[in-house]
Scaffold this motif. Sequence first.
Motif, PDB file in Angstrom:
ATOM      1  N   PRO A 255       0.828  -1.203   0.000  1.00 33.17           N
ATOM      2  CA  PRO A 255       0.000   0.000   0.000  1.00 33.17           C
ATOM      3  C   PRO A 255       0.865   1.257   0.000  1.00 33.17           C
ATOM      4  O   PRO A 255       1.949   1.273   0.593  1.00 33.17           O
ATOM      5  N   TYR A 256       0.396   2.289  -0.683  1.00 35.10           N
ATOM      6  CA  TYR A 256       1.082   3.573  -0.692  1.00 35.10           C
ATOM      7  C   TYR A 256       0.072   4.699  -0.503  1.00 35.10           C
ATOM      8  O   TYR A 256      -1.094   4.562  -0.892  1.00 35.10           O
ATOM      9  N   TYR A 257       0.550   5.803   0.042  1.00 35.14           N
ATOM     10  CA  TYR A 257      -0.334   6.921   0.372  1.00 35.14           C
ATOM     11  C   TYR A 257      -0.837   7.672  -0.851  1.00 35.14           C
ATOM     12  O   TYR A 257      -1.694   8.557  -0.718  1.00 35.14           O
ATOM     13  N   ASP A 258      -0.359   7.325  -2.043  1.00 32.86           N
ATOM     14  CA  ASP A 258      -0.845   7.991  -3.249  1.00 32.86           C
ATOM     15  C   ASP A 258      -1.538   7.015  -4.203  1.00 32.86           C
ATOM     16  O   ASP A 258      -1.752   7.330  -5.366  1.00 32.86           O
ATOM     17  N   ILE A 259      -1.915   5.830  -3.717  1.00 33.07           N
ATOM     18  CA  ILE A 259      -2.626   4.856  -4.545  1.00 33.07           C
ATOM     19  C   ILE A 259      -3.977   4.523  -3.924  1.00 33.07           C
ATOM     20  O   ILE A 259      -4.067   4.140  -2.754  1.00 33.07           O
ATOM     21  N   GLY A 260      -5.029   4.674  -4.719  1.00 37.67           N
ATOM     22  CA  GLY A 260      -6.379   4.260  -4.344  1.00 37.67           C
ATOM     23  C   GLY A 260      -6.953   3.403  -5.459  1.00 37.67           C
ATOM     24  O   GLY A 260      -6.233   2.706  -6.172  1.00 37.67           O
ATOM     25  N   PHE A 261      -8.256   3.490  -5.665  1.00 40.53           N
ATOM     26  CA  PHE A 261      -8.884   2.699  -6.731  1.00 40.53           C
ATOM     27  C   PHE A 261     -10.321   3.162  -6.937  1.00 40.53           C
ATOM     28  O   PHE A 261     -10.869   3.892  -6.124  1.00 40.53           O
ATOM     29  N   ARG A 262     -10.893   2.741  -8.034  1.00 39.63           N
ATOM     30  CA  ARG A 262     -12.319   2.872  -8.281  1.00 39.63           C
ATOM     31  C   ARG A 262     -12.832   1.516  -8.749  1.00 39.63           C
ATOM     32  O   ARG A 262     -12.045   0.592  -8.984  1.00 39.63           O
ATOM     33  N   LEU A 263     -14.141   1.393  -8.908  1.00 39.96           N
ATOM     34  CA  LEU A 263     -14.726   0.103  -9.230  1.00 39.96           C
ATOM     35  C   LEU A 263     -15.452   0.138 -10.560  1.00 39.96           C
ATOM     36  O   LEU A 263     -15.895   1.184 -11.028  1.00 39.96           O
ATOM     37  N   VAL A 264     -15.585  -1.046 -11.141  1.00 39.98           N
ATOM     38  CA  VAL A 264     -16.555  -1.275 -12.194  1.00 39.98           C
ATOM     39  C   VAL A 264     -17.571  -2.281 -11.669  1.00 39.98           C
ATOM     40  O   VAL A 264     -17.272  -3.102 -10.792  1.00 39.98           O
ATOM     41  N   ARG A 265     -18.788  -2.166 -12.170  1.00 40.41           N
ATOM     42  CA  ARG A 265     -19.788  -3.211 -11.936  1.00 40.41           C
ATOM     43  C   ARG A 265     -19.888  -3.975 -13.229  1.00 40.41           C
ATOM     44  O   ARG A 265     -20.099  -3.408 -14.304  1.00 40.41           O
ATOM     45  N   THR A 266     -19.707  -5.290 -13.154  1.00 38.25           N
ATOM     46  CA  THR A 266     -19.669  -6.117 -14.339  1.00 38.25           C
ATOM     47  C   THR A 266     -20.982  -6.862 -14.588  1.00 38.25           C
ATOM     48  O   THR A 266     -21.220  -7.384 -15.672  1.00 38.25           O
ATOM     49  N   TYR A 267     -21.853  -6.919 -13.548  1.00 43.87           N
ATOM     50  CA  TYR A 267     -23.139  -7.619 -13.686  1.00 43.87           C
ATOM     51  C   TYR A 267     -24.073  -7.127 -12.619  1.00 43.87           C
ATOM     52  O   TYR A 267     -23.632  -6.794 -11.519  1.00 43.87           O
TER      53      TYR A 267
END
Length: 267
Positions: A255-267
């Motif tokens: 983990p790093y303090y400048d990395i996050g994420f977003r999501l996709v919904r696939t179904y």
Amino acid sequence: MTKFAACLLSVLLLWLPAYGMGPKPRVDDMQTGTGEDFTDPATGMEFIWVPGGPFFMGCGDWAGDCDLDEEPAHEVQLQGFWISKTEVTQGQWKKIMGFNPSHFDLGDDYPVENVSWTNAKEFVRRLTVANDMKYWFDIPSEAQWEYVCRSGGQAEQFAGTADPLEAAWFLENSQGTTHPVASKKPNGLGVYDMSGNVWEWCRDQYDVKAYAKHEPNDPVFRGEEPYHVIRGGAFNFNAFNVRCGVRNDSAPGDPYYDIGFRLVRTY
């Protein structure tokens, strides 16, 4: 087959796709819901429907200077999917995980960061379970991510604009910290922070030559290198590194303090 074995098989077929261990239904197979935006009932996370289509991924003439790992430009065909309107926030993370790992613990509307790829996949698993597996989520493929960043594959250098100051929190304007999501201009699809704020994990493993090895339809690159792709740049990087085409990588367990994420919904 005994009744017990048949029951066990039906349970496995239901659970395995949610955990990334089996085939998920194609969006094309869905009877309802395509074309409509969606709000996750467990977190309130808003998702935008992204119609599928072809686009040229990588370093085209619209991109300006590029790194070698952004070449060659190549045509990719994507199915439609949903993507979260913003990066996953600290408030949304806490609703599912019960704690806040963020270095910048500044409020529920700030992007969660200091999360590894493995952490992000665990969030995906728990969110799917929280929805009783009615909906399936994941982190975006690299192709999905770039398609959305460029407003559906448009010739854009930054997310929705030629001016990073309009779309991104980066080295020039961030004052060394993250900022609330959706506080900059959205791109042409109505999605925020694809350029800047925090790097975002993708499903793909990183390879400098991945683009020369992509499948033409819905590619997700899996190679021998242990690192996974991160995209979009962050508050502590310059304008060149918040371009839609920039690729970077990180170890999945770090983990790093400048990395996050977003999501996709696939179904």
